[in-house]
Design a protein around this motif. Structure first.
Motif, mmCIF file in Angstrom:
data_model
loop_
_atom_site.group_PDB
_atom_site.id
_atom_site.type_symbol
_atom_site.label_atom_id
_atom_site.label_comp_id
_atom_site.label_asym_id
_atom_site.label_seq_id
_atom_site.Cartn_x
_atom_site.Cartn_y
_atom_site.Cartn_z
ATOM 1 N N SER A 16 -61.602 1.694 43.568
ATOM 2 C CA SER A 16 -61.311 0.101 43.957
ATOM 3 C C SER A 16 -59.786 0.058 44.185
ATOM 4 C CB SER A 16 -61.468 -0.708 42.749
ATOM 5 O OG SER A 16 -60.830 -0.189 41.612
ATOM 6 N N THR A 41 -66.943 -4.438 42.489
ATOM 7 C CA THR A 41 -66.992 -4.126 44.025
ATOM 8 C C THR A 41 -65.922 -5.252 44.723
ATOM 9 O OG1 THR A 41 -68.902 -5.825 44.115
ATOM 10 C CG2 THR A 41 -69.180 -3.485 44.270
ATOM 11 N N THR A 44 -62.542 -3.527 45.655
ATOM 12 C CA THR A 44 -62.718 -2.700 46.836
ATOM 13 C C THR A 44 -62.915 -3.532 48.224
ATOM 14 O OG1 THR A 44 -63.777 -1.244 45.366
ATOM 15 C CG2 THR A 44 -64.112 -0.863 47.624
ATOM 16 N N PRO A 61 -69.208 -0.439 49.227
ATOM 17 C CA PRO A 61 -68.519 -0.703 47.679
ATOM 18 C C PRO A 61 -69.880 -0.622 46.942
ATOM 19 C CG PRO A 61 -67.700 -2.395 48.943
ATOM 20 C CD PRO A 61 -68.850 -1.908 50.155
#
Ligand code: NAD
Length: 261
Positions: A16, A41, A44, A61
């Motif tokens: 990330s 996520t 990211t 992700p």
């Protein structure tokens, strides 16, 4: 130099931000499909969205918490559903500081589990398909502390030394079957974590963060921190078809910080 990464599938842990994100980005820039693993996520997605659309599209992700054993197994299932993993980048958050003499047993076992045992287990589950296909890359991110232990970072120094021993053993076991196994040792690469560590040191020493960072950078022969993309490029090379005879190695990316030969 063509790194031969187009179409390869990479699994990058702790992607990330920081070194994991830089590694994922470098691999995607070279044409790999990258499963970018982190606890969330959203972060990211933020750096992925800043990439040109055709490169961002190569980043997938995936939300996994590597402290949870069940989620490590879940990661194998999810990644395998996307396709066989060619490249694994073992990475994750750093452990808290603390002295070797006073570390409680629970801390040793907890951090050994998440920084070593879970990575060994994950690798062991992904390895058979690499061996069947006669090609694979296993790259683990450790720390300069395995060569020159960093005071008050007992967990990091000790557990990462285990990662090194495991890596070297595994490298010997699979070298003849097209799978390379290497460890990369960052010195001081300018990530959010390094900023946080500098901030903590600044508060302790009654200095500004900039002052601490300046003094720290000046203790490095290169006289600066490394850039995450400089680190990512080394990962991309080690992951490449061009690095086929590099295995069982520990590679410093530290601007000359470790003084021993
Ligand atoms: P960072 O803290 O900026 O990034 C760590 C990444 O791991 C983040 O993406 C975080 O979300 C992820 N992560 C943490 N815990 C996780 C979990 N349980 N499950 C899934 N993902 C998790 O750190 P960084 O600077 O990028 O460094 C990466 C690693 O390299 C760390 O272990 C750090 O200690 C080590 N290291 C870094 C440097 C450096 O110069 N940056 C130097 C020596 C060692």
């Amino acid at each position: 130099m063509d790194l031969g990464l187009a179409g390869k599938q990479a699994l990058v842990l702790g992607a990330s931000r920081g070194l994991g994100a830089a590694s994922a980005r470098a691999l995607a820039l070279e044409g790999a499909q990258v499963i970018a693993v982190a606890r969330s996520t959203e972060t990211t997605q933020r750096w992925r969205d800043a990439l040109p659309a055709n490169i961002g599209a190569r980043i997938h992700p995936l939300k996994i918490d590597l402290t949870q054993r069940a989620q490590v197994d879940e990661l194998v299932e999810q990644a395998t559903r996307i396709g066989p993993t060619d490249i694994l980048v073992n990475n994750g958050g750093g452990p808290p500081p603390g002295a070797a003499a006073s570390m409680p047993l629970e801390q040793w076992t907890h951090y050994f589990e998440i920084m070593a045992a879970h990575l060994f287990h994950l690798t062991g589950r992904l390895l058979p398909s690499m061996l069947e296909r006669g090609w694979g890359r296993i790259i683990s991110i450790a720390s300069s502390g395995v060569e020159q232990p960093i005071p008050n970072l007992a967990l990091s120094n000790a557990v990462r030394a285990a990662l090194l021993g495991w890596s070297k053993t595994l490298a010997g076991e699979v070298a003849a079957r097209g799978v390379t196994v290497n460890v990369v040792l960052p010195g001081r690469i300018h990530t959010d974590r390094v900023d946080e560590l500098d901030q903590a040191a600044a508060e302790k020493q009654g200095k500004s963060r900039a002052q601490v960072a300046h003094e720290s950078a000046n203790s490095i022969p290169a006289a600066r921190y490394g850039r995450p993309e400089e680190f990512g490029d080394v990962i991309a090379f080690l992951a490449s078809t061009r690095a086929s005879y590099v295995t069982g190695a520990k590679i410093r990316v530290d601007g000359g910080m470790i003084r021993s030969i």
